[in-house]
Write a protein that holds these residues in place. Structure first.
Motif: not given
Ligand code: ZN
Ligand code: NZQ
Length: 385
Positions: A191-193, A195-197, A264-266, A278-280, A282-284
Motif C-alpha cells: 500500500v505504501d509503495a 500510494v507513493h506512485v 495524503t502523506h501529510m 501504521d503509516h500505510a 493511514t494512507l489506505a
Molecule cells: Zn509513504
C-alpha cells in the motif's frame, strides 16, 4: 515544459546473498555503528550475516529504533557515536531504521539543536556521516532517497526532512531477508509503495509520458504481485519484484519534473502521530477519500488512471472515476489494509483534532497546486469516517 535536475548517488546491490558484499562496500578502516529495530534482524539471522561480512572492523550496535522512529531514541545513538568516535553507520531494517539513521547521520555534527533539522525540513544540514543500508522491508523507498520522517513523542509530532547529504552511499537489497515479515507489514509495504506512485502520478497532465507510463507500470505490477507476496511468502521472484517496485516508487525517477501531491502523506502523518496507526494504514484511509473530494482538480489524470491501470472504459466520466476509486479501495482491502476510520476505532471527534494539528504544523496549503486548505482537508477527513 519538462525541466528538471535528477540526482541520485545511491548504489544498489540486489539479490540473494548480497549481504556478503558489505565486506567491500564499507570502508576497510571504518568504525561502524549498526543500527536496527526491535529485534527482528537479530532473530532472523540478518544481523549475524551483516556482522560476519563486516569482518575485523570495529563494530558496535544500536538497538531499539521503533516503528515511526522517535527523536528521543535516536538522540541516544547520536551520543554513542560521539562518545565512541564512530564514523560509518549501517542501517539494518525497514523504513523506520533507515529514516532514523538518516537523522542520526545529520544530527551528529549539526550546529545547534538537532530538532531544528525537522523544523527547517533539512534545509540547514551542511554535512552528514556516511551510511549504508541493508533493507529488510520493501515499502518506503527510503533505501534510495534522501527523505526521512521522525516522530517526537513529547510533542505528538511526526515531521519529515530531506537533504542531499542523507542519500545512502549504498543499499543492499536481498529479497530472501523479507521472508520473515508478518503479513501486516507485507501488506503495508504494498500500500505504501502504491500510494507513493499515486502522489507523484495522480495530479494533472504536463506532457510527461515517460513518467506516466513508468508510474502506471509500477502500479500495475503492485496490483499483480501484492496478493502473491502474501500468498507465497518465500517466493523469491515475487519478493524480488516487490522490493524493486517499492524502491523505484520513491527514488525520484517517476517524480522528476512533474507536479506532486503528498497531501495524503501529510494528513496520514498526523493520524499516526495522534493515534499510532501504521503509516500505510493511514494512507489506505485517506487516499480514496482524497481522490473523491479532489475529482475536479484531478479529473484528467483520474480518467487516465481508470483506463490504463484498471481498464475501465465505459460509463460517464464520473462513473469511471467512481469505479477507479472503488477499485483502489478494494485493492487495499484485498491485501488486508482497512480503509475507514471506523475500522480502527476512530470517530468523528478526531476530525477537528487532526485539523488543529495540521494547522499547528503549517499544513494549510497542500496538494499539487498548494490549494488544499484546512476546509478541504476537513472534508477529506470527514469522508474517511
Ligand atoms: Zn509513504
Ligand atoms: O523493529 P523490528 O523488530 O525490526 O520489526 C519491524 C517493525 O516492527 C518489522 N520488520 C522489518 N523487517 C522485518 C520485520 N519483521 C520481520 N522480518 C523482517 N524482515 O516491521 C515493522 C515495521 O517496520 P518499519 O521500518 O516501521 O516499516 P516501514 O518500512 O513501513 O517504515 C515506516 C516508516 O517509514 C516512514 C513512515 O512514515 C514510517 O515512519 N516513511 C518514510 C519515507 C521515506 N523515507 O521516504 C516515505 C514513506 O512515505 C514513509 O513516510
Amino acid at each position: 515544459m519538462l525541466n528538471f535536475e535528477y540526482y541520485n548517488p545511491t548504489q544498489i546491490v540486489f539479490g540473494k546473498g548480497s549481504i556478503a558484499r558489505l565486506a567491500k562496500l564499507v570502508p576497510a578502516d571504518a568504525r561502524v555503528l549498526v543500527l536496527y529495530g526491535g529485534g527482528s534482524a537479530e532473530r532472523n539471522g540478518t544481523l549475524a550475516e551483516v556482522e560476519a561480512a563486516l569482518g575485523q572492523r570495529t563494530v558496535q550496535r544500536f538497538a531499539g529504533i521503533e516503528a515511526n522512529p522517535s527523536y528521543e531514541t535516536l538522540m541516544q545513538a547520536v551520543e554513542q557515536i560521539r562518545r565512541e568516535k564512530l564514523d560509518f553507520l549501517l542501517a539494518v531494517g525497514g523504513g523506520s531504521v533507515i529514516d532514523g539513521t538518516k537523522f542520526v547521520a545529520a544530527a551528529v555534527d549539526y550546529a545547534g539543536d538537532p530538532w531544528e533539522i525537522l523544523e527547517t525540513y533539512g534545509a540547514k544540514i551542511k554535512s552528514a556521516l556516511p551510511f549504508g543500508c541493508v533493507l529488510t522491508l520493501p515499502a518506503t523507498g527510503s533505501e534510495m532517497n534522501s527523505f526521512s520522517v521522525i516522530s517526537r513523542k513529547s510533542l505528538q509530532a511526526k515531521l519529515s526532512f530531506g537533504s542531499k547529504h542523507v542519500f545512502p552511499r549504498f543499499s543492499v537489497l536481498d529479497p530472501t531477508r523479507t521472508y520473515t515479515l508478518p503479513e501486516r507489514q507485507v501488506a503495508n509495504g504494498v500500500v505504501d509503495a502504491f500510494v507513493h506512485v499515486m502522489e507523484q502520478y495522480l495530479t494533472y497532465p504536463v506532457g510527461a509520458p515517460v513518467q506516466d507510463r513508468y508510474a502506471e507500470g509500477l502500479l500495475q505490477t503492485l496490483v499483480e504481485i501484492g496478493p502473491l507476496a502474501l500468498a507465497k511468502p518465500d517466493d523469491y521472484e515475487v519478493r524480488a519484484n516487490l522490493m524493486w517496485a517499492a524502491t523505484q516508487a520513491l527514488n525520484g525517477l517517476i517524480g522528476a519534473g512533474v507536479p506532486q501531491d503528498w497531501a495524503t502523506h501529510m494528513i496520514g502523518h498526523e493520524i499516526t502521530a495522534m493515534f499510532g496507526l501504521d503509516h500505510a494504514q493511514t494512507l489506505a484511509i485517506v487516499l480514496p477519500a482524497l481522490l473523491d473530494q479532489r475529482r475536479a482538480a484531478k479529473r484528467d489524470k483520474l480518467l487516465q488512471y481508470a483506463a490504463r491501470v484498471w481498464q475501465i472504459d465505459s460509463g460517464s466520466d464520473d462513473e469511471r472515476i467512481d469505479a477507479a476509486i472503488a477499485r483502489t479501495r478494494a485493492f487495499f482491502e484485498s491485501v488486508g489494509v482497512k480503509t475507514r476510520f471506523g475500522d480502527y476505532g476512530i470517530g468523528a471527534d478526531a476530525v477537528p483534532r487532526l485539523i488543529a494539528q495540521l494547522e499547528a504544523h503549517g499544513m494549510t496549503a497542500l496538494g499539487e497546486r498548494r490549494d488544499m486548505d484546512l476546509a478541504l482537508s476537513r472534508r477529506v477527513l470527514e469522508a474517511c469516517l
